[in-house]
Write an enzyme that holds these catalytic residues in place. Structure first.
Site, PDB file in Angstrom:
ATOM      1  N   ALA A  22       0.615  -0.869  -0.286  1.00  0.00           N
ATOM      2  CA  ALA A  22       0.039   0.188  -0.370  1.00  0.00           C
ATOM      3  C   ALA A  22       1.100   1.235  -0.128  1.00  0.00           C
ATOM      4  O   ALA A  22       0.723   2.251  -0.444  1.00  0.00           O
ATOM      5  CB  ALA A  22      -0.781   0.266   1.458  1.00  0.00           C
ATOM      6  N   ARG A  25       2.510   1.640  -3.127  1.00  0.00           N
ATOM      7  CA  ARG A  25       1.969   2.390  -4.415  1.00  0.00           C
ATOM      8  C   ARG A  25       1.353   3.662  -4.240  1.00  0.00           C
ATOM      9  O   ARG A  25       0.948   4.434  -4.774  1.00  0.00           O
ATOM     10  CB  ARG A  25       0.802   1.632  -4.612  1.00  0.00           C
ATOM     11  CG  ARG A  25       1.436   0.050  -5.548  1.00  0.00           C
ATOM     12  CD  ARG A  25       0.155  -1.488  -5.911  1.00  0.00           C
ATOM     13  NE  ARG A  25       1.601  -1.830  -6.326  1.00  0.00           N
ATOM     14  CZ  ARG A  25       0.712  -2.939  -6.617  1.00  0.00           C
ATOM     15  NH1 ARG A  25      -0.479  -3.129  -6.676  1.00  0.00           N
ATOM     16  NH2 ARG A  25       0.939  -4.116  -7.301  1.00  0.00           N
ATOM     17  N   GLY A 102       6.678  -2.754  16.015  1.00  0.00           N
ATOM     18  CA  GLY A 102       5.872  -2.541  17.417  1.00  0.00           C
ATOM     19  C   GLY A 102       6.330  -1.749  18.305  1.00  0.00           C
ATOM     20  O   GLY A 102       7.107  -0.030  17.816  1.00  0.00           O
ATOM     21  N   SER A 105      10.422  -0.477  17.449  1.00  0.00           N
ATOM     22  CA  SER A 105      10.498   0.517  16.574  1.00  0.00           C
ATOM     23  C   SER A 105       9.747   1.648  16.750  1.00  0.00           C
ATOM     24  O   SER A 105      10.357   2.389  16.043  1.00  0.00           O
ATOM     25  CB  SER A 105       9.938  -0.533  15.314  1.00  0.00           C
ATOM     26  OG  SER A 105      10.120  -2.075  14.995  1.00  0.00           O
ATOM     27  N   ASP A 127       1.180  -8.482  19.249  1.00  0.00           N
ATOM     28  CA  ASP A 127       0.812  -8.276  20.870  1.00  0.00           C
ATOM     29  C   ASP A 127      -0.139  -7.105  21.267  1.00  0.00           C
ATOM     30  O   ASP A 127      -0.672  -7.051  22.354  1.00  0.00           O
ATOM     31  CB  ASP A 127       2.272  -7.668  21.702  1.00  0.00           C
ATOM     32  CG  ASP A 127       3.565  -8.855  21.416  1.00  0.00           C
ATOM     33  OD1 ASP A 127       3.227 -10.379  21.456  1.00  0.00           O
ATOM     34  OD2 ASP A 127       4.051  -7.799  21.944  1.00  0.00           O
ATOM     35  N   MET A 169       1.490 -15.893  23.037  1.00  0.00           N
ATOM     36  CA  MET A 169       2.828 -14.642  22.983  1.00  0.00           C
ATOM     37  C   MET A 169       2.275 -13.556  23.552  1.00  0.00           C
ATOM     38  O   MET A 169       1.348 -13.232  24.085  1.00  0.00           O
ATOM     39  CB  MET A 169       3.024 -13.980  21.939  1.00  0.00           C
ATOM     40  CG  MET A 169       4.581 -15.341  21.604  1.00  0.00           C
ATOM     41  SD  MET A 169       5.153 -14.615  19.539  1.00  0.00           S
ATOM     42  CE  MET A 169       6.047 -15.783  20.078  1.00  0.00           C
ATOM     43  N   GLY A 170       3.081 -12.379  23.380  1.00  0.00           N
ATOM     44  CA  GLY A 170       2.465 -11.115  24.134  1.00  0.00           C
ATOM     45  C   GLY A 170       2.663 -10.427  24.757  1.00  0.00           C
ATOM     46  O   GLY A 170       3.160  -9.295  25.378  1.00  0.00           O
ATOM     47  N   ALA A 186     -12.358 -20.497  27.128  1.00  0.00           N
ATOM     48  CA  ALA A 186     -11.314 -20.965  27.993  1.00  0.00           C
ATOM     49  C   ALA A 186     -12.447 -21.125  28.849  1.00  0.00           C
ATOM     50  O   ALA A 186     -13.471 -19.609  29.892  1.00  0.00           O
ATOM     51  CB  ALA A 186     -10.281 -20.632  28.175  1.00  0.00           C
ATOM     52  N   LYS A 213     -18.101 -30.285  33.275  1.00  0.00           N
ATOM     53  CA  LYS A 213     -17.201 -29.841  31.993  1.00  0.00           C
ATOM     54  C   LYS A 213     -16.610 -30.445  31.640  1.00  0.00           C
ATOM     55  O   LYS A 213     -15.955 -32.188  32.697  1.00  0.00           O
ATOM     56  CB  LYS A 213     -16.720 -28.323  32.117  1.00  0.00           C
ATOM     57  CG  LYS A 213     -17.428 -27.330  32.048  1.00  0.00           C
ATOM     58  CD  LYS A 213     -16.307 -26.297  32.067  1.00  0.00           C
ATOM     59  CE  LYS A 213     -17.269 -24.883  31.888  1.00  0.00           C
ATOM     60  NZ  LYS A 213     -17.267 -23.797  31.318  1.00  0.00           N
TER      61      LYS A 213
HETATM   62  O1  F6P Z   1       6.635  -8.603  20.321  1.00  0.00           O
HETATM   63  C1  F6P Z   1       6.017  -9.575  19.247  1.00  0.00           C
HETATM   64  C2  F6P Z   1       7.018 -10.977  20.126  1.00  0.00           C
HETATM   65  O2  F6P Z   1       6.943 -11.664  19.188  1.00  0.00           O
HETATM   66  C3  F6P Z   1       6.303 -11.374  21.382  1.00  0.00           C
HETATM   67  O3  F6P Z   1       5.192 -11.793  21.464  1.00  0.00           O
HETATM   68  C4  F6P Z   1       7.604 -11.766  22.152  1.00  0.00           C
HETATM   69  O4  F6P Z   1       7.683 -11.912  23.449  1.00  0.00           O
HETATM   70  C5  F6P Z   1       8.652 -11.952  20.918  1.00  0.00           C
HETATM   71  O5  F6P Z   1       7.982 -10.755  20.222  1.00  0.00           O
HETATM   72  C6  F6P Z   1       9.002 -13.167  20.758  1.00  0.00           C
HETATM   73  O6  F6P Z   1      10.482 -12.368  20.535  1.00  0.00           O
HETATM   74  P1  F6P Z   1      11.505 -13.960  19.248  1.00  0.00           P
HETATM   75  O7  F6P Z   1      10.705 -13.584  17.657  1.00  0.00           O
HETATM   76  O8  F6P Z   1      13.218 -12.778  19.103  1.00  0.00           O
HETATM   77  O9  F6P Z   1      11.514 -14.645  19.472  1.00  0.00           O
END
Ligand code: F6P
Length: 321
Positions: A22, A25, A102, A105, A127, A169-170, A186, A213
């Site tokens: 995007a 272009r 992120g 960056s 994240d 992740m997060g 969950a 459950k």
């Molecule tokens: O920021 C994105 C992320 O996937 C996080 O959730 C995780 O802690 C980290 O990057 C993992 O980083 P790498 O790719 O360096 O293992």
């Protein structure tokens, strides 16, 4: 402005390619030249610049990852690295830069902005921990990946009357675990934003079985006090009759074809970022607020971190009855 640079930085996120397309272009429709900076800020340090034209970004809209490649560049955290980076960008003829990535960056983008380079950021990180925007590119695709995995795990969990501890992740943000707990049904969720005693995990699983459950799914966010393996070990020691299994979803969450939502968000952010560069709205990040694309000052974005919304935590608990 004659030439803009684009880079993707930090962890990759599905939709980054759609965003690059995007930007290229949109820029070409304004008669701007576009240069890719390869491998994130590493590429700034190495002068890894390459011209991108409309055909170079054909056939990438549906691809996960980033064709520009990405990296986490330690050198760029230092003032000396940032000064050198600025010189390299000038040397490459780049007079405006779009940074897709992120929160780290965005901090790097802010450093270049403070040194006088016209910069606009685009939030992209699964994240969803970036301040100032409701959604970052890649979050929706990651959530869909997690929910698909949960649906599969529930099948086998139910068949064996097992409890699954599913780790997402997060980093320090519980968004992915929390939202997937709500939309994946969950029984429990553990996130960094709420400290949960380990005994409560055992009790919640036992109560779920007592209510009839046939399975229990516990979402465990990266950054929570206990990770999935530690919880499993505790359960094995304190409730040996409870059958538990651990699934760490890992980097699977970062890959795959971007969803329709992520592609549209990527296109809207990309178009807005080029407009912002051309209109002198520098030092900003594209942001989704409600349904509109806005611009958030990088000074605000980089001063705070977004956490999971605890209203959803209450909702997840209530709906797990
Ligand atoms: O920021 C994105 C992320 O996937 C996080 O959730 C995780 O802690 C980290 O990057 C993992 O980083 P790498 O790719 O360096 O293992």
């Amino acid at each position: 402005m004659n030439c803009i640079g684009i880079l993707t930085s930090g962890g990759d996120a599905p939709g980054m390619n759609a965003c690059v397309r995007a930007i290229v272009r949109t820029a070409m429709s304004h008669n701007l030249q576009v240069k890719a900076v390869l491998q994130g800020f590493d590429g700034v340090m190495k002068c890894a610049f390459q011209e991108l034209r409309a055909r170079d970004v054909g056939g990438i809209i549906q691809k996960g990852g980033t064709i520009l490649q990405t990296a986490r560049c330690k050198e760029f955290y230092t003032p000396e690295g940032q000064e050198q980076g600025l010189k390299n960008l000038h040397y490459g003829g780049i007079d405006g830069l779009i940074v897709i990535g992120g929160d780290g960056s965005m901090r790097a983008a802010m450093a270049l902005h403070q040194r006088g380079l016209p910069v606009v950021g685009i939030p992209a990180s699964i994240d969803n921990d970036i301040w100032g925007t409701n959604m970052a590119i890649g979050v929706d695709t990651a959530l869909n990946t997690i929910v698909e995995a949960l649906d599969k795990l529930r099948d086998t969990a139910s068949s064996h009357k097992r409890a699954f501890l599913v780790e997402t992740m997060g980093r320090r943000c519980g968004y992915l675990a929390l939202m997937s707990a709500v939309i994946g049904g969950a029984e429990m969720v553990l996130i960094p934003e709420v400290e949960t005693p380990v005994e409560e995990v055992m009790d919640t699983i036992a109560q779920a079985y007592a209510r009839g459950k046939t399975h229990a799914i516990v979402m465990v966010s990266e950054g929570a006090k206990y990770n999935a393996s530690q919880l499993a070990q505790y359960l094995a020691e304190h409730a040996p009759s409870m059958q538990t299994r651990v699934t760490i979803l890992g980097h699977i969450q970062r890959g795959g074809r971007p969803t329709a939502f992520d592609r549209l968000l990527a296109a809207r952010f990309g178009v807005r970022a080029v407009d912002a560069l051309l209109n002198g709205q520098h030092g900003t990040m594209t942001a989704l607020g409600g349904r509109e694309i806005a611009l958030a000052p990088l000074s605000e974005v980089t001063a705070r971190q977004r956490g999971a919304n605890l209203e959803y935590y209450k909702m997840a608990k209530m709906l797990a009855r």
